[in-house]
Design a protein around this motif. Sequence first.
Motif, PDB file in Angstrom:
ATOM      1  N   THR A  26      -9.509  -3.607  -3.655  1.00 19.11           N
ATOM      2  CA  THR A  26     -10.181  -2.378  -4.053  1.00 19.11           C
ATOM      3  C   THR A  26      -9.565  -1.140  -3.422  1.00 19.11           C
ATOM      4  N   TYR A  27      -9.274  -1.174  -2.130  1.00 16.78           N
ATOM      5  CA  TYR A  27      -8.697  -0.001  -1.470  1.00 16.78           C
ATOM      6  C   TYR A  27      -7.337   0.346  -2.079  1.00 16.78           C
ATOM      7  N   SER A  28      -6.507  -0.666  -2.264  1.00 17.92           N
ATOM      8  CA  SER A  28      -5.183  -0.433  -2.855  1.00 17.92           C
ATOM      9  C   SER A  28      -5.326   0.094  -4.282  1.00 17.92           C
ATOM     10  N   SER A  29      -6.229  -0.497  -5.045  1.00 16.51           N
ATOM     11  CA  SER A  29      -6.476  -0.048  -6.423  1.00 16.51           C
ATOM     12  C   SER A  29      -6.894   1.410  -6.457  1.00 16.51           C
ATOM     13  N   ASN A  30      -7.831   1.765  -5.588  1.00 13.68           N
ATOM     14  CA  ASN A  30      -8.334   3.138  -5.569  1.00 13.68           C
ATOM     15  C   ASN A  30      -7.247   4.126  -5.181  1.00 13.68           C
ATOM     16  N   ALA A  31      -6.388   3.753  -4.237  1.00 15.27           N
ATOM     17  CA  ALA A  31      -5.299   4.640  -3.813  1.00 15.27           C
ATOM     18  C   ALA A  31      -4.327   4.877  -4.965  1.00 15.27           C
ATOM     19  N   GLU A  64       0.560  -1.170   2.892  1.00 17.38           N
ATOM     20  CA  GLU A  64      -0.403  -2.161   2.426  1.00 17.38           C
ATOM     21  C   GLU A  64       0.123  -3.579   2.666  1.00 17.38           C
ATOM     22  N   THR A  65      -0.769  -4.507   2.781  1.00 16.95           N
ATOM     23  CA  THR A  65      -0.387  -5.904   2.860  1.00 16.95           C
ATOM     24  C   THR A  65       0.179  -6.289   1.493  1.00 16.95           C
ATOM     25  N   PRO A  66       1.400  -6.825   1.447  1.00 19.81           N
ATOM     26  CA  PRO A  66       2.046  -7.114   0.158  1.00 19.81           C
ATOM     27  C   PRO A  66       1.184  -7.936  -0.804  1.00 19.81           C
ATOM     28  N   ARG A  67       0.397  -8.858  -0.310  1.00 15.48           N
ATOM     29  CA  ARG A  67      -0.385  -9.697  -1.233  1.00 15.48           C
ATOM     30  C   ARG A  67      -1.426  -8.883  -2.008  1.00 15.48           C
ATOM     31  N   PHE A  68      -1.908  -7.776  -1.421  1.00 17.21           N
ATOM     32  CA  PHE A  68      -2.868  -6.950  -2.150  1.00 17.21           C
ATOM     33  C   PHE A  68      -2.183  -6.189  -3.281  1.00 17.21           C
ATOM     34  N   LEU A  69      -0.974  -5.714  -3.026  1.00 16.98           N
ATOM     35  CA  LEU A  69      -0.228  -5.053  -4.111  1.00 16.98           C
ATOM     36  C   LEU A  69       0.189  -6.072  -5.163  1.00 16.98           C
ATOM     37  N   ASP A  70       0.476  -7.290  -4.739  1.00 20.38           N
ATOM     38  CA  ASP A  70       0.777  -8.358  -5.706  1.00 20.38           C
ATOM     39  C   ASP A  70      -0.432  -8.633  -6.602  1.00 20.38           C
ATOM     40  N   ARG A  71      -1.622  -8.532  -6.047  1.00 15.26           N
ATOM     41  CA  ARG A  71      -2.836  -8.710  -6.863  1.00 15.26           C
ATOM     42  C   ARG A  71      -2.885  -7.654  -7.970  1.00 15.26           C
ATOM     43  N   LEU A  72      -2.533  -6.424  -7.614  1.00 17.77           N
ATOM     44  CA  LEU A  72      -2.520  -5.353  -8.625  1.00 17.77           C
ATOM     45  C   LEU A  72      -1.521  -5.673  -9.728  1.00 17.77           C
ATOM     46  N   ARG A  73      -0.328  -6.075  -9.310  1.00 13.91           N
ATOM     47  CA  ARG A  73       0.716  -6.393 -10.297  1.00 13.91           C
ATOM     48  C   ARG A  73       0.297  -7.572 -11.168  1.00 13.91           C
ATOM     49  N   ASN A  74      -0.187  -8.636 -10.543  1.00 16.96           N
ATOM     50  CA  ASN A  74      -0.557  -9.853 -11.284  1.00 16.96           C
ATOM     51  C   ASN A  74      -1.749  -9.641 -12.214  1.00 16.96           C
ATOM     52  N   ALA A  75      -2.631  -8.719 -11.865  1.00 16.29           N
ATOM     53  CA  ALA A  75      -3.798  -8.432 -12.709  1.00 16.29           C
ATOM     54  C   ALA A  75      -3.459  -7.455 -13.832  1.00 16.29           C
ATOM     55  N   ALA A  96     -11.025  -0.968 -10.602  1.00 13.72           N
ATOM     56  CA  ALA A  96     -10.258  -1.516  -9.483  1.00 13.72           C
ATOM     57  C   ALA A  96     -10.122  -3.025  -9.627  1.00 13.72           C
ATOM     58  N   VAL A  97      -9.136  -3.578  -8.955  1.00 16.48           N
ATOM     59  CA  VAL A  97      -8.919  -5.024  -8.949  1.00 16.48           C
ATOM     60  C   VAL A  97      -9.727  -5.618  -7.802  1.00 16.48           C
ATOM     61  N   THR A  98     -10.522  -6.634  -8.107  1.00 14.02           N
ATOM     62  CA  THR A  98     -11.334  -7.304  -7.100  1.00 14.02           C
ATOM     63  C   THR A  98     -10.448  -7.843  -5.980  1.00 14.02           C
ATOM     64  N   ARG A 128      -5.474  12.899   0.012  1.00 15.63           N
ATOM     65  CA  ARG A 128      -5.108  11.716  -0.764  1.00 15.63           C
ATOM     66  C   ARG A 128      -6.053  10.571  -0.447  1.00 15.63           C
ATOM     67  N   VAL A 129      -6.346   9.765  -1.447  1.00 20.61           N
ATOM     68  CA  VAL A 129      -7.116   8.547  -1.236  1.00 20.61           C
ATOM     69  C   VAL A 129      -6.165   7.527  -0.639  1.00 20.61           C
ATOM     70  N   GLU A 130      -6.576   6.890   0.441  1.00 18.67           N
ATOM     71  CA  GLU A 130      -5.713   5.923   1.101  1.00 18.67           C
ATOM     72  C   GLU A 130      -6.106   4.508   0.733  1.00 18.67           C
ATOM     73  N   GLY A 131      -5.111   3.632   0.771  1.00 24.12           N
ATOM     74  CA  GLY A 131      -5.358   2.206   0.635  1.00 24.12           C
ATOM     75  C   GLY A 131      -5.929   1.692   1.947  1.00 24.12           C
ATOM     76  N   TYR A 132      -5.971   0.403   2.112  1.00 25.48           N
ATOM     77  CA  TYR A 132      -6.535  -0.178   3.331  1.00 25.48           C
ATOM     78  C   TYR A 132      -5.745   0.240   4.570  1.00 25.48           C
ATOM     79  N   ASN A 133      -4.423   0.348   4.440  1.00 30.26           N
ATOM     80  CA  ASN A 133      -3.562   0.672   5.580  1.00 30.26           C
ATOM     81  C   ASN A 133      -2.880   2.026   5.449  1.00 30.26           C
ATOM     82  N   GLY A 134      -3.414   2.921   4.635  1.00 26.06           N
ATOM     83  CA  GLY A 134      -2.837   4.258   4.525  1.00 26.06           C
ATOM     84  C   GLY A 134      -2.455   4.623   3.105  1.00 26.06           C
ATOM     85  N   VAL A 135      -1.605   5.638   3.007  1.00 28.54           N
ATOM     86  CA  VAL A 135      -1.174   6.188   1.728  1.00 28.54           C
ATOM     87  C   VAL A 135      -0.304   5.189   0.970  1.00 28.54           C
ATOM     88  N   VAL A 136      -0.487   5.117  -0.340  1.00 27.89           N
ATOM     89  CA  VAL A 136       0.347   4.297  -1.221  1.00 27.89           C
ATOM     90  C   VAL A 136       1.080   5.261  -2.154  1.00 27.89           C
TER      91      VAL A 136
END
Length: 163
Positions: free
Chosen positions: A145-150, A108-119, A140-142, A78-86
């Motif tokens: 990127t790690y969270s987006s890719n996962a 994942e750090t919640p603010r990075f997932l919030d970026r995905l949602r908000n974008a 991916a969302v700028t 599996r492709v992992e986010g910055y802090n592991g599997v999503v």
Amino acid sequence: MKKLFMLGLAVAAICFSESLKAAEPAPAECRQYTDDIQAILPNAAAYGAMTARKVQLLDAKNQVIGYLLLPPAGKRERVEGYNGVVNTAVVVSPDNKILGVVIGENNETPRFLDRLRNAGFLKRWNGKKPSEAAKLKVDAVTRATYSSNAVRSEVDTILRMQK
């Protein structure tokens, strides 16, 4: 009497809101997506039968109002986010159109997932059949990127299973 009625009403409301979390025979892994599913399908009240990693989403009258498409079970790369599997799943309508992508357990750090949602990243597949969506090249969302890719990798895996 009025207090007893209000207490009964409150208990009924709590039981109904918890019904998606407690319903069977869907696997326990579905429960991690409950809040996101209800954001997409507010009438979802229970999980139904599961076949081939596709779980029925039922309303209060036990009518199918959608499906939860899960990634393959078991060990896999599996492709992992910055802090592991999503953990990720896809919600589709009864006519097999994507309604949304849902995110489950992760570190994942919640603010990075919030970026995905908000974008609008989680909605980029919406309205398409899984076979059409599998061909999309989703950017991916700028600064997430790690969270987006996962998430994108999990969605791609799920969609490829639906062909």
